[in-house]
Design a protein around this motif. Structure first.
Motif, PDB file in Angstrom:
ATOM      1  N   ALA A  84     107.537  28.453  79.250  1.00  0.00           N
ATOM      2  CA  ALA A  84     106.087  28.374  79.021  1.00  0.00           C
ATOM      3  C   ALA A  84     105.447  29.750  79.160  1.00  0.00           C
ATOM      4  O   ALA A  84     104.602  30.141  78.343  1.00  0.00           O
ATOM      5  CB  ALA A  84     105.448  27.385  79.996  1.00  0.00           C
ATOM      6  N   GLY A  85     105.862  30.505  80.155  1.00  0.00           N
ATOM      7  CA  GLY A  85     105.334  31.858  80.338  1.00  0.00           C
ATOM      8  C   GLY A  85     105.718  32.781  79.198  1.00  0.00           C
ATOM      9  O   GLY A  85     104.901  33.586  78.730  1.00  0.00           O
ATOM     10  N   TYR A  86     106.941  32.652  78.747  1.00  0.00           N
ATOM     11  CA  TYR A  86     107.415  33.470  77.634  1.00  0.00           C
ATOM     12  C   TYR A  86     106.617  33.153  76.366  1.00  0.00           C
ATOM     13  O   TYR A  86     106.158  34.058  75.661  1.00  0.00           O
ATOM     14  CB  TYR A  86     108.904  33.220  77.412  1.00  0.00           C
ATOM     15  CG  TYR A  86     109.558  34.193  76.470  1.00  0.00           C
ATOM     16  CD1 TYR A  86     110.003  35.428  76.921  1.00  0.00           C
ATOM     17  CD2 TYR A  86     109.734  33.874  75.132  1.00  0.00           C
ATOM     18  CE1 TYR A  86     110.607  36.328  76.050  1.00  0.00           C
ATOM     19  CE2 TYR A  86     110.342  34.767  74.261  1.00  0.00           C
ATOM     20  CZ  TYR A  86     110.771  35.986  74.720  1.00  0.00           C
ATOM     21  OH  TYR A  86     111.362  36.875  73.863  1.00  0.00           O
ATOM     22  N   ALA A  87     106.434  31.863  76.111  1.00  0.00           N
ATOM     23  CA  ALA A  87     105.657  31.444  74.937  1.00  0.00           C
ATOM     24  C   ALA A  87     104.220  31.953  75.027  1.00  0.00           C
ATOM     25  O   ALA A  87     103.650  32.416  74.029  1.00  0.00           O
ATOM     26  CB  ALA A  87     105.678  29.923  74.804  1.00  0.00           C
ATOM     27  N   ALA A  88     103.642  31.884  76.217  1.00  0.00           N
ATOM     28  CA  ALA A  88     102.275  32.378  76.396  1.00  0.00           C
ATOM     29  C   ALA A  88     102.216  33.882  76.134  1.00  0.00           C
ATOM     30  O   ALA A  88     101.274  34.372  75.505  1.00  0.00           O
ATOM     31  CB  ALA A  88     101.785  32.061  77.807  1.00  0.00           C
ATOM     32  N   GLY A  89     103.215  34.607  76.587  1.00  0.00           N
ATOM     33  CA  GLY A  89     103.254  36.055  76.365  1.00  0.00           C
ATOM     34  C   GLY A  89     103.331  36.410  74.892  1.00  0.00           C
ATOM     35  O   GLY A  89     102.641  37.317  74.422  1.00  0.00           O
ATOM     36  N   VAL A 144      98.035  31.124  77.875  1.00  0.00           N
ATOM     37  CA  VAL A 144      98.616  30.483  79.067  1.00  0.00           C
ATOM     38  C   VAL A 144      98.203  29.026  79.125  1.00  0.00           C
ATOM     39  O   VAL A 144      99.031  28.136  79.354  1.00  0.00           O
ATOM     40  CB  VAL A 144      98.196  31.238  80.351  1.00  0.00           C
ATOM     41  CG1 VAL A 144      98.550  30.438  81.594  1.00  0.00           C
ATOM     42  CG2 VAL A 144      98.837  32.611  80.399  1.00  0.00           C
ATOM     43  N   SER A 145      96.936  28.759  78.909  1.00  0.00           N
ATOM     44  CA  SER A 145      96.436  27.391  78.959  1.00  0.00           C
ATOM     45  C   SER A 145      97.150  26.504  77.941  1.00  0.00           C
ATOM     46  O   SER A 145      97.579  25.388  78.258  1.00  0.00           O
ATOM     47  CB  SER A 145      94.927  27.380  78.718  1.00  0.00           C
ATOM     48  OG  SER A 145      94.429  26.070  78.762  1.00  0.00           O
ATOM     49  N   ALA A 146      97.280  27.003  76.727  1.00  0.00           N
ATOM     50  CA  ALA A 146      97.942  26.218  75.673  1.00  0.00           C
ATOM     51  C   ALA A 146      99.412  25.973  75.999  1.00  0.00           C
ATOM     52  O   ALA A 146      99.920  24.862  75.812  1.00  0.00           O
ATOM     53  CB  ALA A 146      97.818  26.934  74.329  1.00  0.00           C
ATOM     54  N   ALA A 147     100.100  26.993  76.508  1.00  0.00           N
ATOM     55  CA  ALA A 147     101.518  26.832  76.841  1.00  0.00           C
ATOM     56  C   ALA A 147     101.703  25.842  77.986  1.00  0.00           C
ATOM     57  O   ALA A 147     102.590  24.977  77.936  1.00  0.00           O
ATOM     58  CB  ALA A 147     102.135  28.184  77.198  1.00  0.00           C
ATOM     59  N   LEU A 148     100.862  25.942  79.011  1.00  0.00           N
ATOM     60  CA  LEU A 148     100.966  25.006  80.135  1.00  0.00           C
ATOM     61  C   LEU A 148     100.648  23.584  79.686  1.00  0.00           C
ATOM     62  O   LEU A 148     101.358  22.632  80.045  1.00  0.00           O
ATOM     63  CB  LEU A 148     100.041  25.426  81.278  1.00  0.00           C
ATOM     64  CG  LEU A 148     100.436  26.678  82.056  1.00  0.00           C
ATOM     65  CD1 LEU A 148      99.364  27.020  83.083  1.00  0.00           C
ATOM     66  CD2 LEU A 148     101.785  26.514  82.722  1.00  0.00           C
ATOM     67  N   ASP A 149      99.587  23.436  78.890  1.00  0.00           N
ATOM     68  CA  ASP A 149      99.220  22.104  78.401  1.00  0.00           C
ATOM     69  C   ASP A 149     100.354  21.473  77.600  1.00  0.00           C
ATOM     70  O   ASP A 149     100.683  20.297  77.789  1.00  0.00           O
ATOM     71  CB  ASP A 149      97.959  22.171  77.535  1.00  0.00           C
ATOM     72  CG  ASP A 149      96.691  22.439  78.318  1.00  0.00           C
ATOM     73  OD1 ASP A 149      96.725  22.369  79.573  1.00  0.00           O
ATOM     74  OD2 ASP A 149      95.665  22.748  77.674  1.00  0.00           O
ATOM     75  N   ASP A 182      97.290  31.221  87.797  1.00  0.00           N
ATOM     76  CA  ASP A 182      96.852  29.911  88.280  1.00  0.00           C
ATOM     77  C   ASP A 182      98.053  29.260  88.961  1.00  0.00           C
ATOM     78  O   ASP A 182      98.808  28.488  88.362  1.00  0.00           O
ATOM     79  CB  ASP A 182      96.355  29.060  87.111  1.00  0.00           C
ATOM     80  CG  ASP A 182      95.783  27.727  87.548  1.00  0.00           C
ATOM     81  OD1 ASP A 182      95.968  27.328  88.720  1.00  0.00           O
ATOM     82  OD2 ASP A 182      95.161  27.063  86.699  1.00  0.00           O
ATOM     83  N   ILE A 183      98.242  29.625  90.214  1.00  0.00           N
ATOM     84  CA  ILE A 183      99.425  29.201  90.965  1.00  0.00           C
ATOM     85  C   ILE A 183      99.524  27.686  91.023  1.00  0.00           C
ATOM     86  O   ILE A 183     100.608  27.116  90.837  1.00  0.00           O
ATOM     87  CB  ILE A 183      99.410  29.814  92.380  1.00  0.00           C
ATOM     88  CG1 ILE A 183      99.523  31.342  92.273  1.00  0.00           C
ATOM     89  CG2 ILE A 183     100.532  29.242  93.239  1.00  0.00           C
ATOM     90  CD1 ILE A 183      99.273  32.078  93.569  1.00  0.00           C
ATOM     91  N   LYS A 184      98.414  27.027  91.229  1.00  0.00           N
ATOM     92  CA  LYS A 184      98.427  25.564  91.323  1.00  0.00           C
ATOM     93  C   LYS A 184      98.953  24.929  90.031  1.00  0.00           C
ATOM     94  O   LYS A 184      99.767  24.005  90.067  1.00  0.00           O
ATOM     95  CB  LYS A 184      97.022  25.047  91.644  1.00  0.00           C
ATOM     96  CG  LYS A 184      96.960  23.568  91.876  1.00  0.00           C
ATOM     97  CD  LYS A 184      95.557  23.124  92.274  1.00  0.00           C
ATOM     98  CE  LYS A 184      95.519  21.632  92.459  1.00  0.00           C
ATOM     99  NZ  LYS A 184      94.194  21.164  92.874  1.00  0.00           N
ATOM    100  N   SER A 185      98.518  25.425  88.879  1.00  0.00           N
ATOM    101  CA  SER A 185      98.983  24.877  87.601  1.00  0.00           C
ATOM    102  C   SER A 185     100.463  25.156  87.366  1.00  0.00           C
ATOM    103  O   SER A 185     101.199  24.287  86.893  1.00  0.00           O
ATOM    104  CB  SER A 185      98.171  25.447  86.437  1.00  0.00           C
ATOM    105  OG  SER A 185      96.865  24.943  86.464  1.00  0.00           O
ATOM    106  N   VAL A 186     100.896  26.375  87.683  1.00  0.00           N
ATOM    107  CA  VAL A 186     102.302  26.723  87.484  1.00  0.00           C
ATOM    108  C   VAL A 186     103.193  25.862  88.378  1.00  0.00           C
ATOM    109  O   VAL A 186     104.214  25.323  87.925  1.00  0.00           O
ATOM    110  CB  VAL A 186     102.545  28.227  87.739  1.00  0.00           C
ATOM    111  CG1 VAL A 186     104.026  28.554  87.721  1.00  0.00           C
ATOM    112  CG2 VAL A 186     101.799  29.065  86.702  1.00  0.00           C
ATOM    113  N   LEU A 187     102.800  25.708  89.639  1.00  0.00           N
ATOM    114  CA  LEU A 187     103.585  24.869  90.549  1.00  0.00           C
ATOM    115  C   LEU A 187     103.522  23.402  90.136  1.00  0.00           C
ATOM    116  O   LEU A 187     104.514  22.672  90.271  1.00  0.00           O
ATOM    117  CB  LEU A 187     103.100  25.040  91.984  1.00  0.00           C
ATOM    118  CG  LEU A 187     103.315  26.424  92.592  1.00  0.00           C
ATOM    119  CD1 LEU A 187     102.763  26.469  94.016  1.00  0.00           C
ATOM    120  CD2 LEU A 187     104.768  26.831  92.552  1.00  0.00           C
ATOM    121  N   GLY A 188     102.383  22.985  89.607  1.00  0.00           N
ATOM    122  CA  GLY A 188     102.264  21.616  89.111  1.00  0.00           C
ATOM    123  C   GLY A 188     103.203  21.358  87.951  1.00  0.00           C
ATOM    124  O   GLY A 188     103.847  20.307  87.872  1.00  0.00           O
TER     125      GLY A 188
END
Length: 102
Positions: A62-67, A81-86, A35-41
């Motif tokens: 955030a990516g590491y935590a999601a992994g 991914v959603s939880a880490a980004l949130d 989700d490029i838009k979310s990552v860039l956001g």
């Protein structure tokens, strides 16, 4: 008719989508739908709410935590991914608010 900035944005989006595919293939996470838009956001929020160099640091952590969460098998990769980004977005907002109050 598209304006120059619309055309530029479309070209940038195309480059980022292609880069995402190339990167995920090279890192052997084939089929990952980024989700490029979310990552860039998130990167933008970290850059403006914390400090500019916080952008890559925040997205990496955030990516590491999601992994790690996805690897545990307790959640789907998408949910991880959603939880880490949130959570990272929330921390950026909290940091910015605390900085404004200081």
């Amino acid at each position: 008719m598209m304006s120059n900035s619309d055309a530029d944005r479309e070209k940038d989006d195309e480059i980022l989508r292609a880069w995402s595919v190339q990167l995920t293939d090279a890192l052997e996470v084939h089929g990952l739908d980024v989700d490029i838009k979310s990552v860039l956001g998130l990167a933008g929020r970290a850059a403006h709410g914390v400090l500019r160099p916080a952008a890559p640091l925040t997205t990496f952590v955030a990516g590491y935590a999601a992994g790690i969460a996805a690897a545990s098998g307790d959640v789907t990769p998408e949910a991880a991914v959603s939880a880490a980004l949130d959570r990272a977005f929330q921390l950026c907002r909290e940091h910015a608010a605390a900085a404004e109050q200081a």
